[in-house]
Scaffold this motif. Sequence first.
Motif, mmCIF file in Angstrom:
data_model
loop_
_atom_site.group_PDB
_atom_site.id
_atom_site.type_symbol
_atom_site.label_atom_id
_atom_site.label_comp_id
_atom_site.label_asym_id
_atom_site.label_seq_id
_atom_site.Cartn_x
_atom_site.Cartn_y
_atom_site.Cartn_z
ATOM 1 N N LEU A 181 0.821 -1.210 0.000
ATOM 2 C CA LEU A 181 0.000 0.000 0.000
ATOM 3 C C LEU A 181 0.856 1.262 0.000
ATOM 4 C CD1 LEU A 181 -2.976 -0.890 2.401
ATOM 5 C CD2 LEU A 181 -2.968 -0.790 -0.095
ATOM 6 N N THR A 182 1.995 1.206 0.671
ATOM 7 C CA THR A 182 2.877 2.373 0.667
ATOM 8 C C THR A 182 3.473 2.630 -0.708
ATOM 9 O OG1 THR A 182 4.723 0.977 1.392
ATOM 10 C CG2 THR A 182 3.524 2.163 3.099
ATOM 11 N N GLU A 183 3.598 1.576 -1.515
ATOM 12 C CA GLU A 183 4.213 1.719 -2.833
ATOM 13 C C GLU A 183 3.189 1.933 -3.946
ATOM 14 O OE1 GLU A 183 7.478 1.747 -3.465
ATOM 15 O OE2 GLU A 183 7.900 1.588 -1.324
ATOM 16 N N THR A 184 1.911 1.814 -3.629
ATOM 17 C CA THR A 184 0.882 1.904 -4.674
ATOM 18 C C THR A 184 -0.151 2.982 -4.371
ATOM 19 O OG1 THR A 184 -0.455 0.196 -3.582
ATOM 20 C CG2 THR A 184 1.127 -0.543 -5.257
ATOM 21 N N ASN A 185 0.209 3.911 -3.462
ATOM 22 C CA ASN A 185 -0.692 5.021 -3.151
ATOM 23 C C ASN A 185 -1.997 4.497 -2.556
ATOM 24 O OD1 ASN A 185 -1.252 7.717 -3.018
ATOM 25 N ND2 ASN A 185 -1.765 7.969 -5.169
ATOM 26 N N GLY A 186 -1.899 3.419 -1.759
ATOM 27 C CA GLY A 186 -3.072 2.659 -1.374
ATOM 28 C C GLY A 186 -3.821 3.142 -0.152
ATOM 29 N N SER A 187 -5.078 2.704 -0.079
ATOM 30 C CA SER A 187 -5.950 2.993 1.049
ATOM 31 C C SER A 187 -6.878 1.800 1.252
ATOM 32 C CB SER A 187 -6.755 4.264 0.777
ATOM 33 O OG SER A 187 -7.630 4.551 1.849
ATOM 34 N N TYR A 188 -7.707 1.864 2.305
ATOM 35 C CA TYR A 188 -8.654 0.789 2.594
ATOM 36 C C TYR A 188 -10.066 1.158 2.140
ATOM 37 C CZ TYR A 188 -5.268 -1.761 5.433
ATOM 38 O OH TYR A 188 -4.176 -2.482 5.861
ATOM 39 N N VAL A 215 -12.121 -6.571 4.223
ATOM 40 C CA VAL A 215 -11.666 -5.252 3.784
ATOM 41 C C VAL A 215 -11.094 -5.345 2.372
ATOM 42 C CG1 VAL A 215 -9.235 -5.313 4.546
ATOM 43 C CG2 VAL A 215 -10.500 -3.160 4.623
ATOM 44 N N ALA A 216 -11.254 -4.279 1.608
ATOM 45 C CA ALA A 216 -10.707 -4.218 0.248
ATOM 46 C C ALA A 216 -9.789 -3.011 0.145
ATOM 47 C CB ALA A 216 -11.830 -4.145 -0.775
ATOM 48 N N PHE A 217 -9.274 -2.766 -1.049
ATOM 49 C CA PHE A 217 -8.279 -1.720 -1.240
ATOM 50 C C PHE A 217 -8.677 -0.747 -2.341
ATOM 51 C CE2 PHE A 217 -5.845 -5.700 -0.320
ATOM 52 C CZ PHE A 217 -5.474 -5.392 0.980
ATOM 53 N N HIS A 218 -8.191 0.480 -2.194
ATOM 54 C CA HIS A 218 -8.076 1.429 -3.296
ATOM 55 C C HIS A 218 -6.576 1.595 -3.548
ATOM 56 C CE1 HIS A 218 -12.114 3.495 -2.041
ATOM 57 N NE2 HIS A 218 -12.323 2.525 -2.920
ATOM 58 N N PHE A 219 -6.133 1.361 -4.771
ATOM 59 C CA PHE A 219 -4.718 1.591 -5.071
ATOM 60 C C PHE A 219 -4.534 1.839 -6.561
ATOM 61 C CE2 PHE A 219 -4.790 -3.253 -4.716
ATOM 62 C CZ PHE A 219 -4.810 -3.494 -6.081
ATOM 63 N N ASP A 220 -3.350 2.297 -6.915
ATOM 64 C CA ASP A 220 -2.976 2.522 -8.311
ATOM 65 C C ASP A 220 -2.649 1.159 -8.920
ATOM 66 O OD1 ASP A 220 -1.451 2.954 -10.668
ATOM 67 O OD2 ASP A 220 -0.921 4.959 -9.985
ATOM 68 N N ALA A 221 -3.507 0.682 -9.825
ATOM 69 C CA ALA A 221 -3.342 -0.664 -10.373
ATOM 70 C C ALA A 221 -2.062 -0.799 -11.188
ATOM 71 C CB ALA A 221 -4.551 -1.024 -11.235
ATOM 72 N N THR A 222 -1.680 0.237 -11.909
ATOM 73 C CA THR A 222 -0.436 0.188 -12.679
ATOM 74 C C THR A 222 0.761 0.063 -11.747
ATOM 75 O OG1 THR A 222 -1.409 1.527 -14.440
ATOM 76 C CG2 THR A 222 0.983 1.375 -14.387
ATOM 77 N N ALA A 223 0.766 0.877 -10.696
ATOM 78 C CA ALA A 223 1.856 0.809 -9.718
ATOM 79 C C ALA A 223 1.863 -0.540 -9.010
ATOM 80 C CB ALA A 223 1.709 1.937 -8.698
#
Length: 589
Positions: free
Chosen positions: A77-84, A168-176
């Motif tokens: 998550l830290t590398e993909t701009n992620g959130s919950y 729980v699921a994620f929001h993140f940059d899929a390309t990253a």
Amino acid sequence: MKNEERKRMSKKIKSVCIVGGGSSGWMTAATFATQFPKMDVTIIESPDFPILGVGESTLGGIKHWTSLIGLEDKDFLTETNGSYKLSIKFTDWLGKNTGGFHYPFGEFQRPIEQVGQNDWWFLKGNKGGLDSNSFARCHYPIAAVAENNKMSDDSTGKTPGFSFVQDVAFHFDATAFGQYLKKTICLPKGIKLINSTVKKVNINDDGVESLLLENEQKLTADLYIDCTGFKSLLLEGALGVKFNSIDNLIPNNKAWATHIPYTDKNRQLEPFTNCTALNNGWAWNIPLWSRIGAGYAYSNKYISDDEALEEFKEHIRTKYEEIPVEDLEFKPITMRNGIHEKTWEKNVVAIGLSSGFIEPLESTGLMTTYEWLLSLIYTLRKGFVNQWDRDSFNYALKNIYYGHANFVAMHYALSSRDDTPYWQDVTERVRIDPTVNNSLNYETDMGENLELLYYATSAHKYHQFREGNAGFQCISAGMNYSPIDAKVHRALGILKKFDPELHCDRLQDLYKETQKKYIHYAMSCPSLHEYLSRSIHEEKDDYTFVGTQDQVPQEIYDQMPERIKRKVQKVKPTKQKWKERPKGFVTYE
């Protein structure tokens, strides 16, 4: 059957070639790297074809897959701009300015054992006074947490029915995310990477015989994985597997996408995907750690691309008054809704968009990727593959796909919007009639996946909704589509010497206390921004500045911790350029 024919159909898989390096390609490679470490796996990542890179929202089942390959939330998550993500919110699906309702993750909970799934509807139909989101708030404890922009990891047990480790699921940059898997799992574990483009696909009776690349390299493998997106280079392009469109059910085939900066991160960083119905489709709002992913899915049958862009911009102006829309960059996207007749044909398996796609509503894009992968590794663990394996794989995944497609189509069927030609059409498309192509029971027997059929049977045959899909109940409640006629139930109760008024009074008190309890707990939880700052994106990593206070944008400076503000005031500036780092942190260098 001749021995050589039997041998050709049933064979061991020792080598795999993955064509395509987007999120589905690297998710496939990471799965093979961790589950079949001795297998010879090569991935072809082409520099000539851009990655679609829009998928930023997932569903709860992804935790099953991330656990399987050994991913820790904090690491990626830290590398993909992620959130919950705890929920999906649907805004204005009943009509303009009608508000929203949630489909929270987790399992249906009864406030007390004696309360059933029809009691909320009984109270609503006889006394009213229940808003469209109270069903979720009464029966899904995590709903109040999501609704109030809070975050809970369920460590206190105050959200029964919701498991943080599973739901729980994620929001993140899929390309990253794809590139993270590439750097941290795939390449270190021996996945072979070739940066080139497939020039020619050679086929024979077994399927793909070999691949000829632009660099003149020739590749062969026992199994080829098609991750080439909508192009479907191997499955459709080379083997000619038919693509079955579902545009008759879901017409949205275009989208505009953009990135929106935060102006009030603590308020705007929400633990849910927000889907807002517009005149000719719907807009998504996906909060990542350092920005918001936004888009507008629509059908060009009802509106031109330019008109859709203007409608989307107006939506952004209304929602984010302080954002200069003219400064945003908008990306056009063409979508293809449907699935191929087979996902596994001969020695080719399609994963991701190359297999099939349902528009972004309900975030099924990445979900079908990891669901398909879980089914694939189940098959390959046998050690050999025969026609039964391919047939059962195709039948099961097609069944799953149409279940998801019907669920998405149901959102339109239950909406009461009729304010534009678009909504007048899409709300009439879904049918229960085997003589028309729009029928829910076409092509394959969906069994219990056909929630609309089950719901109709419950309402008309049993006059009650006995059990069913959790998401279906929340969407139905939000759309005000009741599984019962409360007045019919009231009459039946009176016939049985049952006091409806007393029952309603008890239910009203119970639901009021239930919602109050869950809201009280939600208010004790940290905001999602606070939670992520402590557990994932630690403050010490949030900002790296070289500059002085007057050179830092005010909105960024206001969000800094005091210790960072002090550093900014002391450090002498160097270059005069702001940029966004790969992690998503704004840096002055």
